[in-house]
Scaffold this active site. Sequence first.
Site, PDB file in Angstrom:
ATOM      1  N   PRO A   1       0.793  -1.227   0.000  1.00  0.00           N
ATOM      2  CA  PRO A   1       0.000   0.000   0.000  1.00  0.00           C
ATOM      3  C   PRO A   1       0.827   1.280   0.000  1.00  0.00           C
ATOM      4  CG  PRO A   1      -0.136  -1.109   2.125  1.00  0.00           C
ATOM      5  CD  PRO A   1       0.507  -2.069   1.161  1.00  0.00           C
ATOM      6  N   ASN A   2       0.339   2.226  -0.770  1.00  0.00           N
ATOM      7  CA  ASN A   2       0.873   3.589  -0.893  1.00  0.00           C
ATOM      8  C   ASN A   2       2.182   3.670  -1.675  1.00  0.00           C
ATOM      9  OD1 ASN A   2      -1.256   4.818   0.717  1.00  0.00           O
ATOM     10  ND2 ASN A   2      -0.324   3.737   2.433  1.00  0.00           N
TER      11      ASN A   2
ATOM     12  N   ARG B   1       4.988  10.775  -2.877  1.00  0.00           N
ATOM     13  CA  ARG B   1       4.653  10.559  -1.477  1.00  0.00           C
ATOM     14  C   ARG B   1       5.856  10.884  -0.590  1.00  0.00           C
ATOM     15  NH1 ARG B   1       4.740   4.562   1.226  1.00  0.00           N
ATOM     16  NH2 ARG B   1       3.926   5.204   3.248  1.00  0.00           N
TER      17      ARG B   1
ATOM     18  N   TYR C   1      11.000   9.041   0.964  1.00  0.00           N
ATOM     19  CA  TYR C   1      10.991   7.968  -0.038  1.00  0.00           C
ATOM     20  C   TYR C   1      11.607   8.361  -1.382  1.00  0.00           C
ATOM     21  CZ  TYR C   1       7.822   5.892   3.383  1.00  0.00           C
ATOM     22  OH  TYR C   1       7.282   5.391   4.540  1.00  0.00           O
TER      23      TYR C   1
ATOM     24  N   ASN D   1       8.043  -5.405  -0.442  1.00  0.00           N
ATOM     25  CA  ASN D   1       7.911  -4.261   0.446  1.00  0.00           C
ATOM     26  C   ASN D   1       6.422  -4.143   0.716  1.00  0.00           C
ATOM     27  OD1 ASN D   1       7.760  -1.865   1.796  1.00  0.00           O
ATOM     28  ND2 ASN D   1       9.028  -0.713   0.358  1.00  0.00           N
TER      29      ASN D   1
ATOM     30  N   ALA E   1       2.921  -0.544   5.093  1.00  0.00           N
ATOM     31  CA  ALA E   1       2.452  -0.590   6.483  1.00  0.00           C
ATOM     32  C   ALA E   1       1.907  -1.970   6.880  1.00  0.00           C
ATOM     33  CB  ALA E   1       1.397   0.482   6.707  1.00  0.00           C
TER      34      ALA E   1
ATOM     35  N   HIS F   1       3.778  -4.150   9.396  1.00  0.00           N
ATOM     36  CA  HIS F   1       3.656  -3.988  10.846  1.00  0.00           C
ATOM     37  C   HIS F   1       2.331  -4.506  11.394  1.00  0.00           C
ATOM     38  CE1 HIS F   1       6.957  -1.426   9.759  1.00  0.00           C
ATOM     39  NE2 HIS F   1       6.170  -0.576   9.128  1.00  0.00           N
TER      40      HIS F   1
ATOM     41  N   ASP G   1       1.891 -15.414   7.008  1.00  0.00           N
ATOM     42  CA  ASP G   1       1.505 -16.813   6.785  1.00  0.00           C
ATOM     43  C   ASP G   1       1.609 -17.201   5.317  1.00  0.00           C
ATOM     44  OD1 ASP G   1       1.067 -17.378   9.443  1.00  0.00           O
ATOM     45  OD2 ASP G   1      -1.114 -17.277   9.336  1.00  0.00           O
TER      46      ASP G   1
ATOM     47  N   GLU H   1      12.401  -9.412   2.450  1.00  0.00           N
ATOM     48  CA  GLU H   1      11.661  -8.205   2.854  1.00  0.00           C
ATOM     49  C   GLU H   1      12.536  -6.983   2.611  1.00  0.00           C
ATOM     50  OE1 GLU H   1      10.576  -8.360   7.008  1.00  0.00           O
ATOM     51  OE2 GLU H   1      10.071  -6.229   7.074  1.00  0.00           O
TER      52      GLU H   1
ATOM     53  N   HIS I   1      12.719  -2.527   2.749  1.00  0.00           N
ATOM     54  CA  HIS I   1      12.146  -1.222   3.083  1.00  0.00           C
ATOM     55  C   HIS I   1      13.057  -0.140   2.535  1.00  0.00           C
ATOM     56  CE1 HIS I   1       9.050  -2.966   5.487  1.00  0.00           C
ATOM     57  NE2 HIS I   1       9.956  -3.760   6.026  1.00  0.00           N
ATOM     58  N   ILE I   2      12.432   0.892   2.014  1.00  0.00           N
ATOM     59  CA  ILE I   2      13.175   2.021   1.453  1.00  0.00           C
ATOM     60  C   ILE I   2      13.806   2.828   2.589  1.00  0.00           C
ATOM     61  CG2 ILE I   2      12.907   4.171   0.138  1.00  0.00           C
ATOM     62  CD1 ILE I   2      10.428   2.691  -1.214  1.00  0.00           C
ATOM     63  N   SER I   3      12.999   3.148   3.577  1.00  0.00           N
ATOM     64  CA  SER I   3      13.494   3.938   4.713  1.00  0.00           C
ATOM     65  C   SER I   3      14.051   3.005   5.784  1.00  0.00           C
ATOM     66  CB  SER I   3      12.341   4.771   5.295  1.00  0.00           C
ATOM     67  OG  SER I   3      11.334   3.921   5.826  1.00  0.00           O
TER      68      SER I   3
ATOM     69  N   ARG J   1      12.701   5.342  12.754  1.00  0.00           N
ATOM     70  CA  ARG J   1      11.434   6.077  12.652  1.00  0.00           C
ATOM     71  C   ARG J   1      10.535   5.750  13.860  1.00  0.00           C
ATOM     72  NH1 ARG J   1       9.066   5.314   6.840  1.00  0.00           N
ATOM     73  NH2 ARG J   1       7.820   7.101   7.524  1.00  0.00           N
TER      74      ARG J   1
ATOM     75  N   ARG K   1       6.892   1.224  13.695  1.00  0.00           N
ATOM     76  CA  ARG K   1       7.521   0.647  12.494  1.00  0.00           C
ATOM     77  C   ARG K   1       8.662  -0.310  12.846  1.00  0.00           C
ATOM     78  NH1 ARG K   1       5.284   3.943   8.396  1.00  0.00           N
ATOM     79  NH2 ARG K   1       4.903   6.027   9.172  1.00  0.00           N
TER      80      ARG K   1
HETATM   81  C1  DQA Z   1       8.126   1.283   4.142  1.00  0.00           C
HETATM   82  C2  DQA Z   1       8.151   1.549   5.646  1.00  0.00           C
HETATM   83  C3  DQA Z   1       6.770   1.340   6.243  1.00  0.00           C
HETATM   84  O1  DQA Z   1       6.801   1.600   7.646  1.00  0.00           O
HETATM   85  C4  DQA Z   1       5.767   2.284   5.599  1.00  0.00           C
HETATM   86  O2  DQA Z   1       4.479   2.039   6.103  1.00  0.00           O
HETATM   87  C5  DQA Z   1       5.788   2.217   4.114  1.00  0.00           C
HETATM   88  C6  DQA Z   1       7.075   2.133   3.432  1.00  0.00           C
HETATM   89  C7  DQA Z   1       9.494   1.590   3.485  1.00  0.00           C
HETATM   90  O3  DQA Z   1       9.720   1.100   2.393  1.00  0.00           O
HETATM   91  O4  DQA Z   1      10.305   2.324   4.056  1.00  0.00           O
HETATM   92  O5  DQA Z   1       4.761   2.310   3.460  1.00  0.00           O
HETATM   93  O6  DQA Z   1       7.844  -0.084   3.924  1.00  0.00           O
END
Ligand code: DQA
Length: 138
Positions: free
Chosen positions: A10-11, A18, A23, A72, A75, A78, A85, A96, A98-100, A105, A109
Amino acid sequence: MKRILIINGPNLNLLGKREPEVYGTLTFEAYFETLKSKFPDFSLEYYQSNVEGLLIDKIHEVGFTFDGIIINAGAYTHTSIAIADAIRAVKAPVIEVHISNVYSREEFRHHSYLSAACKACVVGFGLDSYRLALESFR
Ligand code: DQA
């Protein structure tokens, strides 16, 4: 040729627009073209959804035939025992990303339901996290 799927949750369709201070300013579609040129020896596919169940359906769909999945989950990382599963249910190794740096943070997270189900995690290198994860499949 190794088949690898990159899944964004998502997002992440809004990358580039964004929170650019967190990001970056590049769209994932533009970055994906760069990735494909860096890994001509891989068959790379990309899937994005904002819907938890569709992410799970995609993991099921490719998880018994592809050589690896890079996820990725945004959210859902979390919150989602269901995605964790699904990762455990399939054969393909899942990484897995994550960009950040989620650990620098907000505290919510810091916990990932997915990490324990994944082969490895790459966190905090910006979009380069995806490339580093891909290198591990070489
Ligand atoms: C994220 C980190 C997550 O906490 C956040 O909800 C995202 C992006 C990252 O790539 O840093 O949507 O997965």
